[in-house]
Scaffold this motif. Structure first.
Motif, short mmCIF file in Angstrom:
data_model
loop_
_atom_site.label_atom_id
_atom_site.label_comp_id
_atom_site.label_asym_id
_atom_site.label_seq_id
_atom_site.Cartn_x
_atom_site.Cartn_y
_atom_site.Cartn_z
N ALA A 108 -63.65 37.85 -82.61
CA ALA A 108 -63.83 38.66 -81.41
C ALA A 108 -65.09 39.52 -81.47
CB ALA A 108 -62.61 39.55 -81.19
N ALA A 109 -65.44 40.02 -82.65
CA ALA A 109 -66.57 40.96 -82.74
C ALA A 109 -67.88 40.34 -82.23
CB ALA A 109 -66.72 41.46 -84.17
N PRO A 110 -68.27 39.14 -82.64
CA PRO A 110 -69.50 38.57 -82.09
C PRO A 110 -69.38 38.23 -80.60
CG PRO A 110 -68.88 37.45 -84.13
CD PRO A 110 -67.72 38.30 -83.72
N LEU A 111 -68.20 37.79 -80.17
CA LEU A 111 -68.02 37.47 -78.75
C LEU A 111 -68.18 38.73 -77.89
CD1 LEU A 111 -64.96 35.06 -78.99
CD2 LEU A 111 -67.19 34.47 -78.02
N LEU A 112 -67.57 39.81 -78.31
CA LEU A 112 -67.66 41.05 -77.54
C LEU A 112 -69.09 41.61 -77.55
CD1 LEU A 112 -64.30 42.57 -78.77
CD2 LEU A 112 -64.82 41.93 -76.39
N ARG A 113 -69.75 41.54 -78.69
CA ARG A 113 -71.15 41.98 -78.74
C ARG A 113 -72.02 41.10 -77.86
NH1 ARG A 113 -74.96 44.39 -77.74
NH2 ARG A 113 -76.87 44.51 -79.02
N GLU A 151 -72.25 42.04 -74.29
CA GLU A 151 -73.03 43.24 -74.00
C GLU A 151 -74.51 42.92 -73.77
OE1 GLU A 151 -70.31 46.21 -76.82
OE2 GLU A 151 -72.30 45.57 -77.47
N LEU A 152 -74.94 41.73 -74.12
CA LEU A 152 -76.34 41.34 -73.94
C LEU A 152 -76.61 40.98 -72.48
CD1 LEU A 152 -76.93 39.16 -77.15
CD2 LEU A 152 -77.21 41.63 -76.85
N PRO A 153 -77.86 41.04 -72.05
CA PRO A 153 -78.17 40.82 -70.64
C PRO A 153 -78.03 39.38 -70.16
CG PRO A 153 -80.18 41.27 -71.90
CD PRO A 153 -79.03 41.53 -72.81
N GLY A 154 -78.12 38.39 -71.04
CA GLY A 154 -78.04 37.00 -70.60
C GLY A 154 -76.68 36.63 -70.05
N ARG A 155 -76.63 35.65 -69.15
CA ARG A 155 -75.38 35.24 -68.52
C ARG A 155 -74.68 34.09 -69.24
NH1 ARG A 155 -74.43 37.27 -63.47
NH2 ARG A 155 -76.12 38.46 -62.52
N ASP A 156 -75.34 33.50 -70.23
CA ASP A 156 -74.77 32.39 -70.98
C ASP A 156 -74.12 32.93 -72.25
OD1 ASP A 156 -74.28 30.19 -72.66
OD2 ASP A 156 -76.02 29.08 -71.90
N LEU A 157 -72.78 33.00 -72.27
CA LEU A 157 -72.11 33.61 -73.41
C LEU A 157 -72.40 32.84 -74.70
CD1 LEU A 157 -70.11 35.84 -74.32
CD2 LEU A 157 -68.27 34.17 -74.01
N GLY A 158 -72.42 31.51 -74.63
CA GLY A 158 -72.70 30.73 -75.83
C GLY A 158 -74.06 31.04 -76.42
N ALA A 159 -75.07 31.12 -75.57
CA ALA A 159 -76.42 31.46 -76.04
C ALA A 159 -76.45 32.88 -76.60
CB ALA A 159 -77.43 31.32 -74.90
N ASN A 160 -75.74 33.79 -75.94
CA ASN A 160 -75.68 35.16 -76.43
C ASN A 160 -75.02 35.25 -77.80
OD1 ASN A 160 -76.81 35.83 -73.99
ND2 ASN A 160 -75.17 37.20 -73.33
N VAL A 161 -73.94 34.47 -77.99
CA VAL A 161 -73.26 34.45 -79.28
C VAL A 161 -74.21 33.98 -80.38
CG1 VAL A 161 -71.50 33.26 -80.63
CG2 VAL A 161 -70.91 34.20 -78.41
N ARG A 162 -74.96 32.93 -80.11
CA ARG A 162 -75.90 32.44 -81.11
C ARG A 162 -76.96 33.49 -81.42
NH1 ARG A 162 -74.78 27.87 -77.97
NH2 ARG A 162 -76.66 28.09 -76.68
N GLU A 163 -77.39 34.22 -80.40
CA GLU A 163 -78.36 35.29 -80.62
C GLU A 163 -77.77 36.38 -81.50
OE1 GLU A 163 -80.81 38.67 -78.02
OE2 GLU A 163 -80.13 36.81 -77.03
N VAL A 164 -76.53 36.74 -81.24
CA VAL A 164 -75.85 37.76 -82.05
C VAL A 164 -75.74 37.31 -83.50
CG1 VAL A 164 -73.62 38.89 -82.46
CG2 VAL A 164 -74.57 38.82 -80.15
N LEU A 165 -75.30 36.09 -83.72
CA LEU A 165 -75.14 35.58 -85.08
C LEU A 165 -76.48 35.49 -85.80
CD1 LEU A 165 -72.46 32.80 -84.44
CD2 LEU A 165 -72.10 35.07 -85.43
N ASP A 166 -77.52 35.11 -85.09
CA ASP A 166 -78.85 35.01 -85.69
C ASP A 166 -79.40 36.37 -86.10
OD1 ASP A 166 -78.90 32.27 -85.45
OD2 ASP A 166 -80.11 32.26 -83.61
N SER A 167 -78.91 37.43 -85.46
CA SER A 167 -79.46 38.77 -85.71
C SER A 167 -78.66 39.58 -86.72
CB SER A 167 -79.54 39.55 -84.39
OG SER A 167 -78.24 39.81 -83.88
N LEU A 168 -77.62 39.00 -87.31
CA LEU A 168 -76.81 39.73 -88.28
C LEU A 168 -77.64 40.09 -89.51
CD1 LEU A 168 -73.45 37.73 -88.14
CD2 LEU A 168 -74.02 39.88 -86.99
N THR A 169 -77.40 41.27 -90.05
CA THR A 169 -78.16 41.80 -91.18
C THR A 169 -77.31 41.80 -92.44
OG1 THR A 169 -77.44 44.08 -90.84
CG2 THR A 169 -79.36 43.33 -89.56
N MET A 170 -77.92 42.18 -93.55
CA MET A 170 -77.18 42.31 -94.80
C MET A 170 -76.15 43.43 -94.71
SD MET A 170 -78.00 39.82 -96.70
CE MET A 170 -77.28 40.32 -98.28
#
Length: 280
Positions: free
Chosen positions: A87-92, A95-114
């Protein structure tokens, strides 16, 4: 336009409630408790984890840790680690401006830090699920690689980890279509959620079952679920369908088999559909 926190909270709690109100064989639901857990514990877990999972400005990893900590405080057991991890990546993403949830999820996962990795590892260790401490990257130690890479290394044996590795492709390619197809057939009430659960249970050997009982048992349950799903499709009446699922539910619980990963993916699919609709 990003989804408001109020809508995110409502979507998350609704997805958790819809999943627990569905008769999911072997899993906890309002029809029957099981595995020393109750439906009320899951509903309470959803309630207390909603706020940390939707906290604005907080990273995915910190949301996961806070949600697991809140759950442990409220119910003193691991009811929702898999749900929270999904749920955490889906909910984050919502919150992003894009309308494509799948693309937004990939962006969230790509931006995860240590820091996300360390917080998620701490959450997993806190929840104490069986087996994860033996993974390539022990969650009780400081992480050596990022969260997505750690999940990728575990993805062949854990379907939750696989969602981090593949951008939640199974949620979007299996869960959401199963939900849409059930609704197109005119299914209402709990039945769309049941359809999603069975789609995952028949599509994969459940990784929670495999971790607890071995892959052979998980494969056997997958075959049994396929037979039940086929019988269910031939049953015209709700009473007969409930009786069929109840019998399978009792059989699995008598063997202490809990397809928890399929249930977690069901919540993620219900949440993903709602968030996609909010973004549209």
């Amino acid at each position: 336009m990003p989804v408001s926190r109020a809508l995110l909270t409502k979507a998350y709690e609704a997805a958790c409630r819809a999943e627990i109100e569905a008769l999911k064989p072997g899993n906890v639901h309002v029809f029957a408790d099981g595995h020393r857990m109750s439906a009320d514990q899951f509903l309470r877990s959803a309630e207390v984890s909603a706020a940390p999972l939707t906290e604005p400005g907080v990273s995915v990893g910190r949301r996961i840790l806070a949600a697991v900590d809140a759950t442990r405080t409220a119910v003193a057991t691991n009811t929702n680690l898999g749900i929270v991890l999904l749920a955490a990546p889906l909910l984050r993403a919502a919150e992003l401006p894009g309308r494509d949830l799948g693309a937004n999820v990939r962006e969230v996962l790509d931006s995860l830090t240590m820091d996300d990795t360390a917080a998620a590892f701490e959450a997993i260790a806190l929840a104490s699920p069986g087996g994860l401490g033996d993974a390539d990257n022990d969650v009780r130690e400081q992480p050596k690689i990022g969260l997505v890479e750690a999940m990728r290394q575990a993805s062949d044996r854990d379907l939750i980890a696989r969602q981090y590795a593949n951008g939640m492709a199974d949620v979007f390619a299996i869960g959401l279509p199963a939900l849409a197809q059930a609704e197109e057939r005119g299914e209402g009430g709990m039945w769309p959620a049941v359809a999603v659960y069975l789609a995952f249970l028949t599509g994969f050997p459940d990784s929670h079952v495999a971790r607890k009982h071995g892959l052979d048992t998980a494969l056997k349950v997958q075959r049994e679920a396929a037979a039940v799903a086929a019988d269910l499709a031939r049953q015209p009446g709700e009473e007969a369908r409930i009786a069929l699922l109840t019998a399978f539910d009792r059989d699995l619980k008598a063997r202490a088999i809990n397809p928890g990963t399929s249930a977690d993916l069901t919540v993620a699919s219900l949440l993903g559909r709602c968030l996609s609709q909010c973004l549209a």
